[in-house]
Motif scaffolding. Structure first.
Motif, PDB file in Angstrom:
ATOM      1  N   ALA A  35       0.873  -1.177   0.000  1.00  0.00           N
ATOM      2  CA  ALA A  35       0.000   0.000   0.000  1.00  0.00           C
ATOM      3  C   ALA A  35       0.910   1.226   0.000  1.00  0.00           C
ATOM      4  CB  ALA A  35      -0.867  -0.006   1.255  1.00  0.00           C
ATOM      5  N   HIS A  36       0.516   2.296  -0.685  1.00  0.00           N
ATOM      6  CA  HIS A  36       1.278   3.538  -0.541  1.00  0.00           C
ATOM      7  C   HIS A  36       0.608   4.383   0.546  1.00  0.00           C
ATOM      8  CE1 HIS A  36      -1.725   5.736  -2.841  1.00  0.00           C
ATOM      9  NE2 HIS A  36      -1.517   4.981  -3.921  1.00  0.00           N
ATOM     10  N   ILE A  37       1.279   5.446   0.941  1.00  0.00           N
ATOM     11  CA  ILE A  37       0.747   6.177   2.100  1.00  0.00           C
ATOM     12  C   ILE A  37      -0.552   6.915   1.768  1.00  0.00           C
ATOM     13  CG2 ILE A  37       2.947   6.313   3.357  1.00  0.00           C
ATOM     14  CD1 ILE A  37       3.192   9.211   2.351  1.00  0.00           C
ATOM     15  N   GLY A  38      -0.854   7.069   0.470  1.00  0.00           N
ATOM     16  CA  GLY A  38      -2.155   7.619   0.069  1.00  0.00           C
ATOM     17  C   GLY A  38      -3.262   6.628   0.398  1.00  0.00           C
ATOM     18  N   ASN A  39      -3.062   5.357   0.017  1.00  0.00           N
ATOM     19  CA  ASN A  39      -4.031   4.307   0.386  1.00  0.00           C
ATOM     20  C   ASN A  39      -4.216   4.312   1.898  1.00  0.00           C
ATOM     21  OD1 ASN A  39      -2.170   2.255  -1.832  1.00  0.00           O
ATOM     22  ND2 ASN A  39      -4.135   3.141  -2.318  1.00  0.00           N
ATOM     23  N   LEU A  40      -3.094   4.412   2.599  1.00  0.00           N
ATOM     24  CA  LEU A  40      -3.169   4.319   4.068  1.00  0.00           C
ATOM     25  C   LEU A  40      -3.910   5.502   4.670  1.00  0.00           C
ATOM     26  CD1 LEU A  40       0.375   2.823   4.666  1.00  0.00           C
ATOM     27  CD2 LEU A  40      -1.815   1.652   4.951  1.00  0.00           C
ATOM     28  N   ARG A  41      -3.892   6.649   3.976  1.00  0.00           N
ATOM     29  CA  ARG A  41      -4.682   7.785   4.471  1.00  0.00           C
ATOM     30  C   ARG A  41      -6.157   7.387   4.519  1.00  0.00           C
ATOM     31  NH1 ARG A  41      -6.616  13.606   1.982  1.00  0.00           N
ATOM     32  NH2 ARG A  41      -7.303  14.370   4.008  1.00  0.00           N
ATOM     33  N   THR A  42      -6.629   6.710   3.465  1.00  0.00           N
ATOM     34  CA  THR A  42      -8.032   6.286   3.438  1.00  0.00           C
ATOM     35  C   THR A  42      -8.336   5.324   4.591  1.00  0.00           C
ATOM     36  OG1 THR A  42      -8.234   6.676   1.074  1.00  0.00           O
ATOM     37  CG2 THR A  42      -9.758   5.094   2.012  1.00  0.00           C
ATOM     38  N   TYR A  43      -7.414   4.393   4.861  1.00  0.00           N
ATOM     39  CA  TYR A  43      -7.668   3.437   5.956  1.00  0.00           C
ATOM     40  C   TYR A  43      -7.605   4.112   7.328  1.00  0.00           C
ATOM     41  CZ  TYR A  43      -7.427   0.222   2.128  1.00  0.00           C
ATOM     42  OH  TYR A  43      -7.685  -0.402   0.937  1.00  0.00           O
ATOM     43  N   ILE A  44      -6.802   5.169   7.444  1.00  0.00           N
ATOM     44  CA  ILE A  44      -6.766   5.922   8.712  1.00  0.00           C
ATOM     45  C   ILE A  44      -8.118   6.622   8.911  1.00  0.00           C
ATOM     46  CG2 ILE A  44      -5.708   7.913   9.909  1.00  0.00           C
ATOM     47  CD1 ILE A  44      -3.014   7.054   8.626  1.00  0.00           C
ATOM     48  N   LYS A 279      -2.699  13.254  -7.600  1.00  0.00           N
ATOM     49  CA  LYS A 279      -3.038  12.068  -6.803  1.00  0.00           C
ATOM     50  C   LYS A 279      -1.850  11.102  -6.690  1.00  0.00           C
ATOM     51  CE  LYS A 279      -5.708   7.840  -6.900  1.00  0.00           C
ATOM     52  NZ  LYS A 279      -6.257   6.798  -7.744  1.00  0.00           N
ATOM     53  N   MET A 280      -1.527  10.748  -5.456  1.00  0.00           N
ATOM     54  CA  MET A 280      -0.440   9.784  -5.279  1.00  0.00           C
ATOM     55  C   MET A 280      -0.901   8.427  -5.804  1.00  0.00           C
ATOM     56  SD  MET A 280       1.573   8.888  -1.813  1.00  0.00           S
ATOM     57  CE  MET A 280       2.300  10.520  -1.721  1.00  0.00           C
ATOM     58  N   SER A 281      -0.047   7.780  -6.579  1.00  0.00           N
ATOM     59  CA  SER A 281      -0.414   6.451  -7.060  1.00  0.00           C
ATOM     60  C   SER A 281       0.815   5.564  -7.086  1.00  0.00           C
ATOM     61  CB  SER A 281      -1.064   6.539  -8.432  1.00  0.00           C
ATOM     62  OG  SER A 281      -0.069   6.786  -9.392  1.00  0.00           O
ATOM     63  N   LYS A 282       0.557   4.259  -7.254  1.00  0.00           N
ATOM     64  CA  LYS A 282       1.665   3.305  -7.180  1.00  0.00           C
ATOM     65  C   LYS A 282       2.571   3.394  -8.396  1.00  0.00           C
ATOM     66  CE  LYS A 282      -1.014   0.281  -4.292  1.00  0.00           C
ATOM     67  NZ  LYS A 282      -1.772  -0.905  -4.041  1.00  0.00           N
ATOM     68  N   SER A 283       2.018   3.884  -9.490  1.00  0.00           N
ATOM     69  CA  SER A 283       2.778   3.791 -10.727  1.00  0.00           C
ATOM     70  C   SER A 283       3.613   5.027 -11.038  1.00  0.00           C
ATOM     71  CB  SER A 283       1.812   3.522 -11.871  1.00  0.00           C
ATOM     72  OG  SER A 283       0.769   4.453 -11.806  1.00  0.00           O
ATOM     73  N   LYS A 284       3.461   6.105 -10.266  1.00  0.00           N
ATOM     74  CA  LYS A 284       4.242   7.286 -10.655  1.00  0.00           C
ATOM     75  C   LYS A 284       5.025   7.873  -9.487  1.00  0.00           C
ATOM     76  CE  LYS A 284       1.373  11.113  -9.902  1.00  0.00           C
ATOM     77  NZ  LYS A 284       0.158  11.661  -9.693  1.00  0.00           N
ATOM     78  N   GLY A 285       6.109   8.519  -9.805  1.00  0.00           N
ATOM     79  CA  GLY A 285       6.924   9.209  -8.802  1.00  0.00           C
ATOM     80  C   GLY A 285       7.562   8.241  -7.821  1.00  0.00           C
ATOM     81  N   GLU A 286       8.005   8.765  -6.682  1.00  0.00           N
ATOM     82  CA  GLU A 286       8.604   7.917  -5.662  1.00  0.00           C
ATOM     83  C   GLU A 286       7.485   7.067  -5.056  1.00  0.00           C
ATOM     84  OE1 GLU A 286      11.582   8.550  -1.837  1.00  0.00           O
ATOM     85  OE2 GLU A 286      10.022  10.020  -2.198  1.00  0.00           O
TER      86      GLU A 286
END
Ligand code: AMP
Ligand code: ZN
Length: 465
Positions: A35-44, A279-286
């Motif tokens: 999971a990236h930390i964007g996904n984890l924001r949703t779970y928080i 939008k943070m995503s798994k496929s782009k950037g760090e």
């Protein structure tokens, strides 16, 4: 409690179907990567929702799926199979990939103090449920077979666009641009319920069905897992805003067609965590995972604090500078509490306790205003009430905030070893006049809550939070 309901586009009083019992469904992860930390924001956000409901006196039954089959990379039926992509990348079977990343996901959750939902269920464990639902949808004319696949006919649901507020004509234009458009669908927005004729010949997860050997579409899993564990009436359904269309719109269409009545009253969606390009995503950037933050010395709970400082319905821009600001606020908060714990005086002042508890409840009841809830916490810290009352309130608020505010960090052997190694590397870097690295290590230690001091006898350290 009042919440913003995506279905009505309004803030509304929250009234569950059955008294104080809340049936909550939250879409789970697709387990093909970390999971990236964007996904984890949703779970928080969803964790805070569940704990707030408990705090406000509701009892919550929560269910979450694990998508281990059927999720395509671009959310339309034409995308790439995410699980297969992960398996090919790592030369493992899809089952191994699913197990590995499911565990990794729950490890991340644990580090962020995210409670595991009462029911967690894998999509691949509900094939019979899907077949049963699809058979009924075919029987009642909501679904049709074409080119070996079974599709849901969205034209049979006049209110198909009620959640997304989308305009079907705009979608037609979008679909026309899509070179891989599935020509066997009656309407562009129709979606796959069961695929036997897929473009992925090497699809590993396949099951027998009345329509041939194949696998389910993505959306069908959430409807079935929710109905399986929570029954025909759902109070709240959550996800990130990108789930509104098509995923949640399709869930509503097939569930309501199957059940013959309204399914879920409140739809709540968390906004994006963005990086500098959107939008943070798994496929782009760090690829920003929690493990990466930990490697850089960040305490996962300072990321949780960072998320709580902003409202779940506002986009949140991630940068290391803004995370660093949250780190210092969180560390100073923990320090204050730690000092308070050394001087516990007086008895709990019940009146003040209830006043502040009420303020905290008011903040949460206001569509989960966690920023205001934190403000109430700071008001308590500033107040001249005795430490016993303050600590009782902090403990009480932490049931929702879950920031481990009363946990005194001990330096365990592993941490000590890690700190000593970093200090040795820093001493070496200074000798070699590599001051940039020396500064970087001081920063890493600071993020870990370790303050170092250079003395004539060498470098000493202490834990500051
Ligand atoms: P996935 O594992 O791709 O199915 O996503 C898991 C959850 O993360 C879904 O509820 C998404 O809506 C959510 N999500 C994806 N990207 C972001 C992001 N950048 N910020 C916040 N939530 C996100
Ligand atoms: Zn879902």
């Amino acid at each position: 409690m009042k919440v913003y309901n995506t279905l009505t586009k309004k803030i509304e009083p929250f009234v569950p179907n059955h008294g104080k019992e809340v049936k909550l469904y939250t879409c789970g992860p697709t387990v093909y990567d970390y999971a990236h930390i964007g996904n984890l924001r949703t779970y928080i956000f969803e964790d805070v929702l569940e704990k707030s409901l408990n705090y406000l006196g509701y009892s919550v039954i929560r269910t979450m799926n694990i998508t281990d089959v059927g999720h395509l990379a671009n959310d339309s039926d034409d995308g790439e199979d995410k699980m297969l992509k992960g398996a090919l990348r790592e030369k493992k079977s899809v089952y191994e990939i699913a197990d590995f990343y499911t565990n990794a996901f729950f490890e991340d959750c644990k580090k962020l103090n995210i409670k595991r939902p009462q029911y967690v269920s894998k999509a691949s464990d509900h094939i019979d449920d899907y077949i049963h639902m699809i058979e009924k949808l075919l029987q009642d004319g909501y679904a049709y077979q074409a080119n070996g696949n079974v599709y849901f006919d969205v034209s049979k649901m006049p209110d198909y666009y009620k959640l997304s507020g989308k305009n079907p004509d705009d979608l037609k234009v979008a679909v026309r641009d899509d070179v891989e458009h599935d020509t066997f669908k009656r309407n562009p927005a129709d979606f796959g319920l069961w695929f036997t004729n897929s473009k992925f010949n090497n699809q590993a997860m396949k099951w027998d069905s009345p329509w041939g050997v194949g696998y389910p579409g993505w959306h069908i899993e959430c409807s079935n897992i929710a109905i399986h564990f929570l029954g025909e009436y759902l109070d709240i359904h959550c996800g990130g805003v990108d789930n509104i269309f098509p995923h949640h719109s399709n869930e509503i269409a097939q569930s309501e067609a199957y059940l013959g009545h309204k399914w879920c009253n409140y739809w709540m969606h968390g906004e994006y965590l963005n990086d500098e390009t959107g939008k943070m995503s798994k496929s782009k950037g760090e690829f920003l995972t929690l493990s990466l933050l930990i490697k850089k010395g960040y305490d996962p709970l300072s990321y949780r604090y960072f998320c709580l400082e902003s409202h779940y319905r506002k986009q949140l821009a991630f940068s290391y500078e803004s995370l660093d600001r949250a780190v210092s606020s969180y560390q100073s908060l923990k320090n204050k509490v730690k000092h308070m714990m050394n001087e516990v005086t007086g008895e709990v002042d019940e009146n003040l306790f209830h006043d502040y508890q009420q303020k905290f409840k008011d903040a949460l009841s206001d569509d989960l205003n966690t920023a205001n809830a934190l403000t109430v916490l700071y008001e308590v810290l500033k107040h001249d009430m005795n430490n016993k009352t303050k600590l009782a309130l902090i403990e009480d608020f932490d049931q929702v905030l879950s920031l481990s505010l009363l946990k005194v960090e001990e330096i365990d052997d592993d941490l000590k070893q890690q700190v000593l190694e970093l200090i040795a590397e820093r001493t070496e870097a200074k000798k070699e006049k590599n001051f940039a690295r020396a500064d970087e290590i001081r920063e890493i230690l600071k993020n870990m809550g370790i303050q170092i001091k250079d003395t004539r006898e060498g470098t000493t350290f202490e834990k500051i939070s």
